[in-house]
Design a protein around this motif. Structure first.
Motif: not given
Length: 327
Positions: A283-289
């Protein structure tokens, strides 16, 4: 008091006592369920005629469960043992042998469409339906000592409500075979619960229909939702395979992150039976919450949002829809 009067008094007292029935009341069917979702199905079919012991309880992971000595005694004294089959319970064969049980071991996936994993693209493929005789032969392949490998059958068949109806039918058949006197009750319970499952199926399909087609790709921890994908059209990507035993490598994670950007995944979720750390990293690396927690291989405890199969499936689709649509 004379001896005659004393004797009469004793006889009177004895005759006033309740008479013990000559035949003891029939005992409940002793049922062992391998994990919590199967136990819930069994309760709905068996009602108050069965006593159920669950080996892998709420929020437990049957992929990595290690049986306790008491489990062997429990299985040994059972009338019926209900299991998923398709090598989902890696511990099962050892436990059954240790228990020396005479009870039938009922595989609830028997007779259903089984999805096989394809290997061309690693973890992230859509499951493929097995054909003909491959349906259950596939379960015997690709295993050593209960470990799960790619290319095998996907055991998470309950993620399709249509398959859940088969589980319920197979449970009713097993209970009727073990307790003929209760068969009408089991059949009636199964039919009533089946109507609830049909309503659930309609709810899920209606919810998915409200999600735009280009937003129906999401990420979860392990590959547990192939049947949901196959049945309802939500595409699931996962860093781990069909078993939580298989840890994702750095290259697996890198490939998944690349695929996420290509497929434009809409949301990412943790699962109740897996460590959330890897999902939080992705999530951190893709910007997804992180859109919430889904229930895959186990129900929640009784105070949680997924204490029954019906609640679990409703919770999952509501959580997925809410995260994608932002509602």
């Amino acid at each position: 008091m004379s001896r005659t009067l004393k004797l009469a008094a004793v006889i009177g007292a004895l005759t006033s006592l309740p008479i013990a029935p000559s035949v003891a009341a029939a005992e409940n069917l002793r049922v062992v369920a391998s994990f919590s979702i199967i136990a819930d199905f069994a309760k709905n079919v068996g009602g108050d005629r069965v006593d159920i012991v669950t080996l892998v309880g709420p929020n437990g992971d049957a992929h990595v469960y290690e049986p306790k000595p008491a489990d062997a005694a429990t299985v040994g004294s059972a009338d019926v043992v209900l299991v998923n089959g398709l090598q989902f319970e890696g511990f099962l064969q050892r436990l059954v042998e240790a228990s020396a049980t005479k009870a039938p071991i009922v595989e609830l996936t028997k007779g259903g469409e089984v999805l096989r994993k394809t290997e061309e693209e690693g973890h992230h493929d859509q499951d493929k339906p097995a054909e003909g005789g491959e349906k259950h032969a596939a379960a015997e392949e690709g295993h050593e000592e209960g470990h799960h490998h790619h290319g095998e059958s996907d055991p998470h068949a309950w993620q399709s409500v249509h398959n859940a109806e088969l589980y319920v039918k197979n449970i009713a058949d097993a209970f009727c075979a073990a307790d003929a006197a209760g068969c009408d009750t089991y059949r009636a319970n199964a039919e009533s619960y089946g109507q609830q499952l049909e309503a659930l199926e309609a709810e899920i399909k209606a919810a998915v229909a409200e999600i735009p087609e280009d937003k129906r790709t999401i990420i979860t921890s392990h590959d547990a939702y192939g049947y949901f994908e196959h049945e309802y059209g939500i595409k699931f990507l996962a860093p781990e395979g069909v078993s939580t035993e298989s840890e994702a490598s750095a290259s697996d994670v890198a490939a998944l992150i690349k695929q996420i950007s290509q497929d434009k995944a809409s949301a990412i979720f943790v699962e109740n039976v897996t460590n959330p750390r890897l999902i939080e990293q992705i999530a951190s690396e893709t910007g997804l919450k992180v859109g919430g927690e889904l229930y895959s291989d186990a129900l929640s405890d009784k105070n949680g949002p997924a204490a029954t199969y019906l609640e679990m499936m409703r919770h999952n689709i509501t959580t997925i829809k809410g995260a994608i649509l932002g509602s």
